[in-house]
Design a protein around this motif. Structure first.
Motif, PDB file in Angstrom:
ATOM      1  N   LYS A 118      -4.641  -8.805  -6.736  1.00  0.00           N
ATOM      2  CA  LYS A 118      -3.326  -8.828  -6.080  1.00  0.00           C
ATOM      3  C   LYS A 118      -2.369  -9.762  -6.826  1.00  0.00           C
TER       4      LYS A 118
ATOM      5  N   ASP B 224       0.859  -6.999   5.292  1.00  0.00           N
ATOM      6  CA  ASP B 224      -0.317  -6.173   5.579  1.00  0.00           C
ATOM      7  C   ASP B 224      -0.032  -5.193   6.724  1.00  0.00           C
TER       8      ASP B 224
ATOM      9  N   ARG C 291     -21.157  -0.567  -1.931  1.00  0.00           N
ATOM     10  CA  ARG C 291     -21.915  -0.889  -3.157  1.00  0.00           C
ATOM     11  C   ARG C 291     -23.370  -0.575  -2.916  1.00  0.00           C
TER      12      ARG C 291
ATOM     13  N   GLY D  37     -11.142   4.448  -7.967  1.00  0.00           N
ATOM     14  CA  GLY D  37     -10.012   5.088  -8.635  1.00  0.00           C
ATOM     15  C   GLY D  37      -9.170   5.983  -7.732  1.00  0.00           C
TER      16      GLY D  37
HETATM   17  N1  LIG Z   1      -5.612  -8.783   4.212  1.00  0.00           N
HETATM   18  C1  LIG Z   1      -6.279  -7.694   3.796  1.00  0.00           C
HETATM   19  N2  LIG Z   1      -7.618  -7.730   3.668  1.00  0.00           N
HETATM   20  C2  LIG Z   1      -8.257  -6.599   3.272  1.00  0.00           C
HETATM   21  C3  LIG Z   1      -7.549  -5.411   2.958  1.00  0.00           C
HETATM   22  C4  LIG Z   1      -6.153  -5.408   3.121  1.00  0.00           C
HETATM   23  O1  LIG Z   1      -5.449  -4.380   2.900  1.00  0.00           O
HETATM   24  N3  LIG Z   1      -5.552  -6.571   3.528  1.00  0.00           N
HETATM   25  N4  LIG Z   1      -8.221  -4.311   2.446  1.00  0.00           N
HETATM   26  C5  LIG Z   1      -9.594  -4.432   1.998  1.00  0.00           C
HETATM   27  C6  LIG Z   1      -9.789  -4.909   0.607  1.00  0.00           C
HETATM   28  N5  LIG Z   1      -8.751  -4.600  -0.370  1.00  0.00           N
HETATM   29  C7  LIG Z   1      -7.602  -5.306  -0.347  1.00  0.00           C
HETATM   30  O2  LIG Z   1      -7.497  -6.377   0.127  1.00  0.00           O
HETATM   31  C8  LIG Z   1      -9.018  -3.727  -1.475  1.00  0.00           C
HETATM   32  C9  LIG Z   1     -10.133  -2.936  -1.535  1.00  0.00           C
HETATM   33  C10 LIG Z   1     -10.405  -2.161  -2.668  1.00  0.00           C
HETATM   34  C11 LIG Z   1      -9.550  -2.187  -3.760  1.00  0.00           C
HETATM   35  C12 LIG Z   1      -9.841  -1.451  -5.023  1.00  0.00           C
HETATM   36  O3  LIG Z   1      -9.042  -1.457  -5.925  1.00  0.00           O
HETATM   37  N6  LIG Z   1     -10.995  -0.830  -5.149  1.00  0.00           N
HETATM   38  C13 LIG Z   1     -11.416  -0.203  -6.384  1.00  0.00           C
HETATM   39  C14 LIG Z   1     -12.866  -0.470  -6.655  1.00  0.00           C
HETATM   40  C15 LIG Z   1     -13.348  -1.804  -6.199  1.00  0.00           C
HETATM   41  C16 LIG Z   1     -14.194  -2.550  -7.198  1.00  0.00           C
HETATM   42  O4  LIG Z   1     -14.145  -2.273  -8.397  1.00  0.00           O
HETATM   43  O5  LIG Z   1     -14.854  -3.490  -6.738  1.00  0.00           O
HETATM   44  C17 LIG Z   1     -11.251   1.299  -6.294  1.00  0.00           C
HETATM   45  O6  LIG Z   1     -11.428   1.855  -5.190  1.00  0.00           O
HETATM   46  O7  LIG Z   1     -10.959   1.885  -7.328  1.00  0.00           O
HETATM   47  C18 LIG Z   1      -8.423  -2.947  -3.692  1.00  0.00           C
HETATM   48  C19 LIG Z   1      -8.162  -3.715  -2.563  1.00  0.00           C
HETATM   49  C20 LIG Z   1     -10.341  -5.415   2.897  1.00  0.00           C
HETATM   50  N7  LIG Z   1      -9.603  -6.609   3.126  1.00  0.00           N
END
Ligand SMILES: Nc1nc2c(c(=O)[nH]1)N[C@@H](CN(C=O)c1ccc(C(=O)N[C@@H](CCC(=O)O)C(=O)O)cc1)CN2
Length: 310
Positions: free
Chosen positions: A53, A120, A233, A263
């Motif tokens: 982020k 959020d 995972r 992705g």
């Molecule tokens: N305050 C918040 N906490 C959480 C949120 C949120 O929106 N606000 N969402 C999730 C976690 N999250 C962002 O915070 C998040 C999850 C996944 C990804 C992401 O890019 N995932 C990749 C693969 C992940 C990896 O390589 O480990 C993908 O899907 O391509 C980004 C953000 C919970 N907490």
């Protein structure tokens, strides 16, 4: 073969739009948007997401700051920090990464963030605005889901949408957004009977159950659009860790389109956070025209245009 919806490319296109908006704001003499991220404890995945982020903010020109607090931080200290940030005029967006440690009341913490800085979209005021269709900040993952759907669907009216999972963060807001887009929405959960049968009727399936490969090929109507929000995972056959979604990706190639994991939705979550921060920064500086930019369900053309110009 189903079209693979490329969340990374669509997120890049959205970031370009966000960067252009930041540049416009600064050129017009407005303050540069500022985001503060709070991370309590040492959850490995949360640390990765927070790092991403902060890096993403840099890319689009948003100022960012980070508060990393130890796992034994008291609720009182966390609330005091949020109160300080609520009053800081340089901070337009505040987010507290979840999950929080067990001794902290997550709902209370999320409620303590000013609704105007709640990028959020988790504050009850923003939840209420979303459920009444009256603007506000839309949670990042649900907004990302709608943008991904908008990249392959021209007209949502009358489509049957099935949402698997009823969480406050994904399932419920996605259902509200689909309703606003005039879909007929069914929200399902762990006690839903005949889920495969319900899913088979759907034009759109949004799977947000956190159950690896729950949605089988036989659950999917030919031509449906599938969005996979689950990220689990697991250990692969080669002993290496891999990420799997809630949809059995290889079995659903008769769908019209499907998001991959990774992705798909993940990158959109972060791109939408940046867009929400710009929306909040504009609104806090008296420009409310920003709210409808992203609150409306985007059309396919918006993304084909954005992708073409990137
Ligand atoms: N305050 C918040 N906490 C959480 C949120 C949120 O929106 N606000 N969402 C999730 C976690 N999250 C962002 O915070 C998040 C999850 C996944 C990804 C992401 O890019 N995932 C990749 C693969 C992940 C990896 O390589 O480990 C993908 O899907 O391509 C980004 C953000 C919970 N907490």
């Amino acid at each position: 073969m189903a079209e693979k919806i490329d969340g990374r490319a669509i997120a890049r296109a959205l970031d370009e739009k966000t960067k252009a908006q930041v540049d416009e704001m600064v050129a017009a003499g407005m303050k540069r948007p500022g985001l503060t991220v709070i991370l309590v404890g040492e959850d490995g995945a949360s640390e990765v997401y927070v790092r991403r982020k902060i890096k993403a903010c840099e890319k689009v020109g948003i100022n960012s700051s980070e508060h990393r607090l130890p796992a034994d931080t008291s609720q009182e200290d966390l609330l005091a920090l949020i109160e300080k940030l609520n009053k800081d005029p340089e901070v337009h967006g505040i987010l507290c990464q979840v999950p929080l440690p067990d001794h902290i009341d997550t709902r209370l913490v999320l409620r303590s963030i000013s609704p105007d800085k709640d990028v959020d979209g988790f504050h009850p005021v923003n939840v209420g605005r979303l459920s009444t269709g009256t603007g506000g900040i839309v949670p990042c993952t649900p907004l990302g889901v709608m943008i991904l759907l908008g990249s392959v669907i021209d007209d949502f009216k009358g489509l049957d949408a099935v949402v698997i999972g009823k969480s406050n963060i994904v399932g419920k807001p996605v259902a509200n957004l689909l309703l606003d887009a005039e879909c007929t929405v069914t929200v399902t959960h762990i006690y839903t009977e005949n889920l495969p049968e319900i899913a088979r009727k759907a034009d759109i399936i949004v799977a947000a159950a956190g159950a690896p490969e729950l949605v089988k090929g036989s659950w999917v109507k030919p031509g449906a659009v599938l969005i996979d929000v689950g990220i689990t995972r697991i250990k692969g056959e080669d002993g290496k860790e891999k990420l799997v979604g809630d949809i059995a990706f290889d079995e659903v190639q008769h769908a019209k389109a499907v998001t991959p994991v990774p992705g798909g939705v993940g990158p959109m979550t972060i791109a939408c956070l940046l867009a929400n921060t710009v929306q909040a920064a504009r609104a806090l500086q008296g420009d409310n025209s920003a709210s409808s930019d992203y609150a409306d369900v985007p059309s396919r053309s918006m993304f084909t245009e954005a992708a073409a110009s990137s």
